[in-house]
Design a protein around this motif. Sequence first.
Motif, PDB file in Angstrom:
ATOM      1  N   TYR A 290       0.840  -1.201   0.000  1.00 23.90           N
ATOM      2  CA  TYR A 290       0.000   0.000   0.000  1.00 23.90           C
ATOM      3  C   TYR A 290       0.871   1.246   0.000  1.00 23.90           C
ATOM      4  O   TYR A 290       1.991   1.235   0.533  1.00 23.90           O
ATOM      5  N   ASN A 291       0.347   2.320  -0.595  1.00 33.00           N
ATOM      6  CA  ASN A 291       1.046   3.601  -0.469  1.00 33.00           C
ATOM      7  C   ASN A 291       0.092   4.762  -0.650  1.00 33.00           C
ATOM      8  O   ASN A 291      -1.054   4.596  -1.081  1.00 33.00           O
ATOM      9  N   THR A 292       0.609   5.938  -0.317  1.00 35.08           N
ATOM     10  CA  THR A 292      -0.053   7.206  -0.608  1.00 35.08           C
ATOM     11  C   THR A 292       0.969   8.100  -1.273  1.00 35.08           C
ATOM     12  O   THR A 292       2.072   8.276  -0.754  1.00 35.08           O
ATOM     13  N   THR A 293       0.622   8.654  -2.431  1.00 33.79           N
ATOM     14  CA  THR A 293       1.517   9.575  -3.126  1.00 33.79           C
ATOM     15  C   THR A 293       0.999  10.992  -2.942  1.00 33.79           C
ATOM     16  O   THR A 293      -0.121  11.325  -3.351  1.00 33.79           O
ATOM     17  N   LEU A 294       1.822  11.811  -2.296  1.00 30.90           N
ATOM     18  CA  LEU A 294       1.483  13.192  -1.990  1.00 30.90           C
ATOM     19  C   LEU A 294       2.045  14.120  -3.068  1.00 30.90           C
ATOM     20  O   LEU A 294       2.912  13.727  -3.844  1.00 30.90           O
ATOM     21  N   PRO A 295       1.585  15.360  -3.132  1.00 29.93           N
ATOM     22  CA  PRO A 295       2.151  16.309  -4.100  1.00 29.93           C
ATOM     23  C   PRO A 295       3.657  16.498  -3.869  1.00 29.93           C
ATOM     24  O   PRO A 295       4.165  16.284  -2.760  1.00 29.93           O
ATOM     25  N   PRO A 296       4.394  16.917  -4.908  1.00 26.65           N
ATOM     26  CA  PRO A 296       5.857  17.049  -4.802  1.00 26.65           C
ATOM     27  C   PRO A 296       6.329  17.995  -3.698  1.00 26.65           C
ATOM     28  O   PRO A 296       7.434  17.840  -3.183  1.00 26.65           O
ATOM     29  N   ASP A 297       5.505  18.981  -3.335  1.00 32.17           N
ATOM     30  CA  ASP A 297       5.930  19.947  -2.315  1.00 32.17           C
ATOM     31  C   ASP A 297       5.490  19.551  -0.910  1.00 32.17           C
ATOM     32  O   ASP A 297       5.550  20.365   0.019  1.00 32.17           O
ATOM     33  N   GLY A 320       5.825  13.150  -7.175  1.00 27.11           N
ATOM     34  CA  GLY A 320       5.328  13.355  -5.827  1.00 27.11           C
ATOM     35  C   GLY A 320       6.166  12.676  -4.767  1.00 27.11           C
ATOM     36  O   GLY A 320       7.227  12.103  -5.042  1.00 27.11           O
ATOM     37  N   ILE A 321       5.678  12.754  -3.541  1.00 28.22           N
ATOM     38  CA  ILE A 321       6.303  12.112  -2.389  1.00 28.22           C
ATOM     39  C   ILE A 321       5.489  10.865  -2.058  1.00 28.22           C
ATOM     40  O   ILE A 321       4.294  10.948  -1.775  1.00 28.22           O
ATOM     41  N   ARG A 322       6.143   9.698  -2.106  1.00 29.75           N
ATOM     42  CA  ARG A 322       5.417   8.435  -1.912  1.00 29.75           C
ATOM     43  C   ARG A 322       5.723   7.846  -0.542  1.00 29.75           C
ATOM     44  O   ARG A 322       6.891   7.628  -0.200  1.00 29.75           O
ATOM     45  N   VAL A 323       4.680   7.570   0.208  1.00 32.53           N
ATOM     46  CA  VAL A 323       4.773   6.932   1.517  1.00 32.53           C
ATOM     47  C   VAL A 323       4.169   5.539   1.382  1.00 32.53           C
ATOM     48  O   VAL A 323       2.955   5.401   1.167  1.00 32.53           O
ATOM     49  N   GLY A 324       4.995   4.502   1.458  1.00 33.24           N
ATOM     50  CA  GLY A 324       4.430   3.183   1.215  1.00 33.24           C
ATOM     51  C   GLY A 324       5.301   2.046   1.696  1.00 33.24           C
ATOM     52  O   GLY A 324       6.454   2.235   2.084  1.00 33.24           O
ATOM     53  N   GLY A 325       4.731   0.865   1.657  1.00 28.73           N
ATOM     54  CA  GLY A 325       5.437  -0.338   2.071  1.00 28.73           C
ATOM     55  C   GLY A 325       4.507  -1.289   2.780  1.00 28.73           C
ATOM     56  O   GLY A 325       3.343  -1.435   2.423  1.00 28.73           O
ATOM     57  N   ALA A 326       5.011  -1.908   3.834  1.00 26.48           N
ATOM     58  CA  ALA A 326       4.281  -2.892   4.644  1.00 26.48           C
ATOM     59  C   ALA A 326       3.927  -4.118   3.811  1.00 26.48           C
ATOM     60  O   ALA A 326       4.048  -4.119   2.594  1.00 26.48           O
ATOM     61  N   VAL A 327       3.516  -5.158   4.480  1.00 26.90           N
ATOM     62  CA  VAL A 327       3.185  -6.434   3.849  1.00 26.90           C
ATOM     63  C   VAL A 327       1.853  -6.922   4.389  1.00 26.90           C
ATOM     64  O   VAL A 327       1.683  -7.077   5.593  1.00 26.90           O
ATOM     65  N   GLU A 328       0.923  -7.144   3.481  1.00 29.09           N
ATOM     66  CA  GLU A 328      -0.345  -7.777   3.824  1.00 29.09           C
ATOM     67  C   GLU A 328      -0.449  -9.046   2.989  1.00 29.09           C
ATOM     68  O   GLU A 328      -0.571  -8.978   1.760  1.00 29.09           O
ATOM     69  N   LEU A 329      -0.370 -10.177   3.646  1.00 31.46           N
ATOM     70  CA  LEU A 329      -0.427 -11.457   2.948  1.00 31.46           C
ATOM     71  C   LEU A 329      -1.884 -11.849   2.794  1.00 31.46           C
ATOM     72  O   LEU A 329      -2.448 -12.574   3.608  1.00 31.46           O
ATOM     73  N   GLY A 330      -2.496 -11.322   1.714  1.00 28.05           N
ATOM     74  CA  GLY A 330      -3.943 -11.473   1.564  1.00 28.05           C
ATOM     75  C   GLY A 330      -4.403 -11.975   0.216  1.00 28.05           C
ATOM     76  O   GLY A 330      -5.601 -11.897  -0.079  1.00 28.05           O
ATOM     77  N   GLY A 331      -3.500 -12.469  -0.622  1.00 26.65           N
ATOM     78  CA  GLY A 331      -3.913 -13.046  -1.894  1.00 26.65           C
ATOM     79  C   GLY A 331      -4.371 -12.023  -2.912  1.00 26.65           C
ATOM     80  O   GLY A 331      -4.191 -10.808  -2.751  1.00 26.65           O
ATOM     81  N   LEU A 332      -5.000 -12.527  -3.965  1.00 31.60           N
ATOM     82  CA  LEU A 332      -5.374 -11.692  -5.110  1.00 31.60           C
ATOM     83  C   LEU A 332      -6.826 -11.227  -5.079  1.00 31.60           C
ATOM     84  O   LEU A 332      -7.185 -10.320  -5.836  1.00 31.60           O
ATOM     85  N   ASN A 333      -7.656 -11.804  -4.238  1.00 30.84           N
ATOM     86  CA  ASN A 333      -9.092 -11.581  -4.387  1.00 30.84           C
ATOM     87  C   ASN A 333      -9.735 -10.721  -3.316  1.00 30.84           C
ATOM     88  O   ASN A 333     -10.817 -10.161  -3.551  1.00 30.84           O
ATOM     89  N   LEU A 334      -9.141 -10.616  -2.131  1.00 27.33           N
ATOM     90  CA  LEU A 334      -9.743  -9.795  -1.087  1.00 27.33           C
ATOM     91  C   LEU A 334      -9.714  -8.321  -1.490  1.00 27.33           C
ATOM     92  O   LEU A 334      -8.774  -7.867  -2.156  1.00 27.33           O
ATOM     93  N   PRO A 335     -10.716  -7.532  -1.100  1.00 27.93           N
ATOM     94  CA  PRO A 335     -10.703  -6.098  -1.430  1.00 27.93           C
ATOM     95  C   PRO A 335      -9.589  -5.377  -0.686  1.00 27.93           C
ATOM     96  O   PRO A 335      -9.152  -5.818   0.379  1.00 27.93           O
ATOM     97  N   PRO A 336      -9.095  -4.262  -1.231  1.00 30.64           N
ATOM     98  CA  PRO A 336      -8.042  -3.498  -0.550  1.00 30.64           C
ATOM     99  C   PRO A 336      -8.520  -2.964   0.800  1.00 30.64           C
ATOM    100  O   PRO A 336      -9.699  -2.648   0.980  1.00 30.64           O
TER     101      PRO A 336
END
Length: 428
Positions: A290-297, A320-336
Amino acid sequence: RGMPIGPRVWTKSTPHKMAGIVVIGAGVVGLSAALALQARGLAVTVVDRIGPAAGASAGNAGAFAFTDILPLASPGILKKAPKWLLDPLGPLSVPPAYALQIAPWMYRFWRACSPRAVAHSTVAQTALMDLSKAELEPFLAATGTLPMLEKRGNLQVYEGEAELKASLPGWQARADHGIEFHHMTAAEMVGLQPGLAPRFTHGTFTPGWYSIADPKLYTLALADRFRANGGEIAVGEVLALTADEAGVTLILAGKPPMQADQVVLAAGAFSHRIARTLGEKIPLETERGYNTTLPPDAFDLRCQVTFGGHGFVISRLSTGIRVGGAVELGGLNLPPNYKRSEAMLKKAQAFLPGLNPKGGVQWMGFRPSLPDSLPAIGRARATPRVIYAFGHGHLGLTQSAGTARLVADLLTHQTLAINIAAFSPQRF
């Protein structure tokens, strides 16, 4: 045993003239392989279920993490995992709805954390990292993307001396391999990256950590170059492969079958489903990132900053500025579960008090991961006409140029630059 590592001289000619190569997957690994094959004079078609840069290649942190030679599967992660798993929004989580399904993969991961297994994986990971770094800049130059490369480095930060000391064995392993890094005090970190919260008392800076201006724009640029070279990118979902002495047939959803002399399977997190139709059960799982991309400033970020104790990074992209990472072992089908993005952004605000959290765009993507943290690179058991190139986990961008070199060498029957036994798709 292969040849000494070194960048290949890219040309349009090759003594091995073949046609009918199909690459399944238009992410960074698939397109890099397709371009490497074009550079050998081969006719290549790429097929992707959505199109270029539609998966993890679009939303990663943009890093060429060549200094990350230690596998994710390690004793260190086992020590952290119980605490992390107690927090549903922490660095590592398994949704209850997926816990039973992923249990066999977790058992394999646990076995891969033994000291002997980690030593084996580290040797293999290091070789692929060295090859990928050697291949990167020649590949970027050949594809017209070298201006997108940036070399700002990475700062790993620690909350207290105890956390720094716990990391020292890993840094010693890097030192043994000649990787440059510098341990820093809080005062020294201020000069490198102002604005860190005082809770971070120590840090380690690795100048050999490269990045790309924007991973999605880079992957799209590779797609443009591939097309300019005469390649075709077709949109279609490959459901199955069948092979015989004449070639490989690709069965597509709602479309006529395709014929190929040879196939490269680089479909990321969906690759194991296709491999299963050839009779191979490869334990590929998805680390949902998962991540969130913020504006460049949003913040004056001068290098990538890694908050290892919390499982995420903050990186500067051209977009932009990207804040992201972490691991969720949840397969391909579960909703975000975008509460994970929100939790990381909230932590980032506390860790970088000057960060402006407004105007962010959330994203979730599938990292294709095998339990020993190594990719699958090699021929299918059922037929030598199919080559696998998937399962890079967090390191798809990092290892894309090296993987492309190996795929091209396999398809043109060249001596391999490194020993790929550790990456065998049949090792499980």
